[in-house]
Write a protein that holds these residues in place. Structure first.
Motif, PDB file in Angstrom:
ATOM      1  N   ALA A  47      -3.863  48.036  47.175  1.00  0.00           N
ATOM      2  CA  ALA A  47      -4.319  48.947  46.117  1.00  0.00           C
ATOM      3  C   ALA A  47      -5.380  48.282  45.242  1.00  0.00           C
ATOM      4  CB  ALA A  47      -3.137  49.400  45.268  1.00  0.00           C
ATOM      5  N   ALA A  48      -5.266  46.985  45.064  1.00  0.00           N
ATOM      6  CA  ALA A  48      -6.223  46.233  44.249  1.00  0.00           C
ATOM      7  C   ALA A  48      -7.449  45.793  45.048  1.00  0.00           C
ATOM      8  CB  ALA A  48      -5.533  45.017  43.632  1.00  0.00           C
ATOM      9  N   GLY A  49      -7.474  46.116  46.347  1.00  0.00           N
ATOM     10  CA  GLY A  49      -8.599  45.723  47.187  1.00  0.00           C
ATOM     11  C   GLY A  49      -8.548  44.280  47.641  1.00  0.00           C
ATOM     12  N   ARG A  50      -7.384  43.637  47.515  1.00  0.00           N
ATOM     13  CA  ARG A  50      -7.218  42.239  47.927  1.00  0.00           C
ATOM     14  C   ARG A  50      -6.637  42.167  49.342  1.00  0.00           C
ATOM     15  NH1 ARG A  50      -4.827  41.962  42.584  1.00  0.00           N
ATOM     16  NH2 ARG A  50      -2.798  42.051  43.598  1.00  0.00           N
ATOM     17  N   PRO A  58      -9.057  50.273  50.417  1.00  0.00           N
ATOM     18  CA  PRO A  58      -7.975  50.238  49.431  1.00  0.00           C
ATOM     19  C   PRO A  58      -7.158  51.528  49.498  1.00  0.00           C
ATOM     20  CG  PRO A  58     -10.025  49.495  48.446  1.00  0.00           C
ATOM     21  CD  PRO A  58     -10.372  50.057  49.803  1.00  0.00           C
ATOM     22  N   THR A  59      -5.871  51.377  49.319  1.00  0.00           N
ATOM     23  CA  THR A  59      -4.960  52.521  49.378  1.00  0.00           C
ATOM     24  C   THR A  59      -4.036  52.463  48.178  1.00  0.00           C
ATOM     25  OG1 THR A  59      -5.030  52.501  51.800  1.00  0.00           O
ATOM     26  CG2 THR A  59      -3.191  53.664  50.770  1.00  0.00           C
ATOM     27  N   HIS A  60      -4.066  53.511  47.378  1.00  0.00           N
ATOM     28  CA  HIS A  60      -3.183  53.590  46.213  1.00  0.00           C
ATOM     29  C   HIS A  60      -1.903  54.304  46.613  1.00  0.00           C
ATOM     30  CE1 HIS A  60      -6.530  53.078  42.995  1.00  0.00           C
ATOM     31  NE2 HIS A  60      -6.598  52.182  43.952  1.00  0.00           N
ATOM     32  N   ARG A  76       0.458  58.088  49.616  1.00  0.00           N
ATOM     33  CA  ARG A  76      -0.611  57.101  49.648  1.00  0.00           C
ATOM     34  C   ARG A  76      -1.961  57.817  49.717  1.00  0.00           C
ATOM     35  NH1 ARG A  76       3.608  55.911  52.333  1.00  0.00           N
ATOM     36  NH2 ARG A  76       2.982  57.043  54.193  1.00  0.00           N
ATOM     37  N   LEU A  77      -2.924  57.299  48.982  1.00  0.00           N
ATOM     38  CA  LEU A  77      -4.283  57.825  49.011  1.00  0.00           C
ATOM     39  C   LEU A  77      -5.227  56.725  49.453  1.00  0.00           C
ATOM     40  CD1 LEU A  77      -6.398  60.028  48.411  1.00  0.00           C
ATOM     41  CD2 LEU A  77      -6.484  59.129  46.064  1.00  0.00           C
ATOM     42  N   ARG A  78      -5.866  56.942  50.582  1.00  0.00           N
ATOM     43  CA  ARG A  78      -6.843  55.988  51.106  1.00  0.00           C
ATOM     44  C   ARG A  78      -8.192  56.286  50.450  1.00  0.00           C
ATOM     45  NH1 ARG A  78      -3.693  58.170  55.049  1.00  0.00           N
ATOM     46  NH2 ARG A  78      -2.171  56.701  55.900  1.00  0.00           N
ATOM     47  N   LEU A  79      -8.796  55.263  49.874  1.00  0.00           N
ATOM     48  CA  LEU A  79     -10.055  55.423  49.141  1.00  0.00           C
ATOM     49  C   LEU A  79     -11.222  55.111  50.060  1.00  0.00           C
ATOM     50  CD1 LEU A  79      -9.025  53.729  45.778  1.00  0.00           C
ATOM     51  CD2 LEU A  79      -8.926  56.147  46.400  1.00  0.00           C
TER      52      LEU A  79
END
Length: 172
Positions: A47-50, A58-60, A76-79
């Motif tokens: 989620a933090a892009g790490r 990134p996926t929230h 989950r939302l894939r950005l």
């Protein structure tokens, strides 16, 4: 029921949720060999892009919590949009524990995304489900999902239904 962004405060509830999802055969958890908390840390990092794998976005993640603080569903939302997101998995993925099915949890999670999340494609998102998953089909369609196509994907035995899900502003 309330929705909360995944955070370390959910680690104990997530361990229980993770085990229940694996026991139920939830597709998202089926092939994971990591311990629940290792996978949870990876979820937070993602989620933090790490520590993203090549080709990942990134996926929230948000949790649907019951009144006792137990996780009963996750969305989950894939950005971003990759060929795999566009053609197979969509921007949105979710599951609901069996004990919370048919209680409107999936509907509320999708509505939460439609109200609060940034659209990823033409003022909405792509979401997919197996053709034989009647509950998800109904949930997506009742949320305003428009069927784009039904297709075989990578030799799977079950057809995949792809939908466009508009944001809630489309309903005003």
């Amino acid at each position: 029921m309330r929705m909360e962004a995944a955070g370390w405060q959910h680690h104990a509830a997530y361990a229980v949720y993770f085990q229940a999802c694996q026991s139920d055969g939830c597709e998202h958890y089926a092939t994971i060999s990591d311990a629940p908390l290792v996978f949870f840390q990876r979820l937070l990092d993602n989620a933090a892009g790490r520590r993203l794998s090549l080709g990942d976005v990134p996926t929230h993640t948000w949790f649907a919590l019951d009144n006792g603080g137990r996780i009963v569903g996750a969305i989950r939302l894939r950005l971003g949009t990759t060929p795999f997101i566009h053609d197979v998995c969509g921007h949105i993925g979710y599951e609901v524990l069996p004990l919370a099915r048919q209680l409107g949890v999936a509907r509320r999670m999708l509505a939460f995304i439609q109200r609060t999340a940034p659209p990823q494609l033409d003022d909405g998102w792509l979401v997919s489900c197996d053709d034989d998953n009647l509950a998800s089909r109904r949930t997506i369609e009742r949320a305003g999902g428009v069927l784009l196509d039904c297709r075989c994907v990578y030799g799977q035995a079950v057809l995949l239904r792809r939908y466009f899900l508009p944001n809630s502003a489309a309903f005003r």
